[in-house]
Design an enzyme around this catalytic site. Sequence first.
Site, PDB file in Angstrom:
ATOM      1  N   SER A  46       0.868  -1.182   0.000  1.00  0.00           N
ATOM      2  CA  SER A  46       0.000   0.000   0.000  1.00  0.00           C
ATOM      3  C   SER A  46       0.901   1.226   0.000  1.00  0.00           C
ATOM      4  CB  SER A  46      -0.908  -0.001   1.232  1.00  0.00           C
ATOM      5  OG  SER A  46      -1.825  -1.062   1.163  1.00  0.00           O
ATOM      6  N   LYS A  49      -7.256   1.756  -2.845  1.00  0.00           N
ATOM      7  CA  LYS A  49      -6.820   1.282  -1.524  1.00  0.00           C
ATOM      8  C   LYS A  49      -6.815   2.427  -0.517  1.00  0.00           C
ATOM      9  CE  LYS A  49      -5.289  -1.177   1.839  1.00  0.00           C
ATOM     10  NZ  LYS A  49      -4.048  -1.946   1.899  1.00  0.00           N
ATOM     11  N   LYS A  76       0.325   5.590   8.190  1.00  0.00           N
ATOM     12  CA  LYS A  76       0.931   5.825   6.880  1.00  0.00           C
ATOM     13  C   LYS A  76      -0.130   5.954   5.800  1.00  0.00           C
ATOM     14  CE  LYS A  76       1.928   2.377   4.570  1.00  0.00           C
ATOM     15  NZ  LYS A  76       1.271   1.502   3.559  1.00  0.00           N
TER      16      LYS A  76
END
Length: 298
Positions: free
Chosen positions: A99, A174, A242
Amino acid sequence: MSNLPKVAWIGLGIMGSPMAENLIKAGYSVTGYTLEADKLERLAKNGGHAAGSIAEAVTDADVIITMVPASPQVEAIAYGPDGILAHARRGALLIDMSSITPQTSIDLAHAAADKGIRVLDAPVSGGEAGAIEAVLSIMAGGEQADFDAARPLLETLGKTIVRCGPHGSGQTVKAANQLIVAVNIQACAEAVVFLEKSGVDLPAALDVLGGGLAGSTVLARKKDNFTTRDFTPGFRIDLHHKDMGIVTDAARAVGAALPVGTVVAQLVAALRNQGDGGLDHSALLRGVERLSGHTTES
């Protein structure tokens, strides 16, 4: 001898290890590389091959799959004289399931094309349980032909596999996924504290909520974490922090307002700053408890 493509797998963490093992169970030859010796031993015990370097892992591979924490790690394993692009054969298919930022995926695809290497960005959702059970959602970006070629392999890893558009699209979807999950976990955590402070039977309440419009995959997956306060990481707060940075930056770039998402991003950051970054993201409950003066911490 198997007619299945030979796979190199780079990154054998919480998600990568069970995913690589599912490929092995399906008959794929998997050669893996990661920095942790115990993860390489686990791969070998489960029928894979442990490589001593990225070059060794990828040189003969038809498909190279990467699953590492963030953009800097993807760049570190992809570029440079010891990286994937320097050693993968022309025509190989690189599937990055990390990701990362959409731009990192776009840049990687362009750099790989110069080497004759095809690329898909194919991040996943479903956490450790989804990886183990091979029921992940996989959102891909890249050329249709490359997606079609990868689909049989991806179907070994997940249940919902969708091409979302050109390079970087998988990462954009995502990012949206992580926004929805974080807001959902935060809402569930607030409901849990509200219910407990009101003296309601929590397991019973969560059962009935799960059967109605308030039900969600997040609630179903994280219900036991909430009731037992077991925050063993399936997906760490550090990683969700993150990801919230990725979605807030990407939204700013396209002019999309994230009023609730921005608040939840700050709550995730606060929890991390309080030392809970290594816990499962369901530990957002701890932040709500602290704010409510209702804590079960020892």
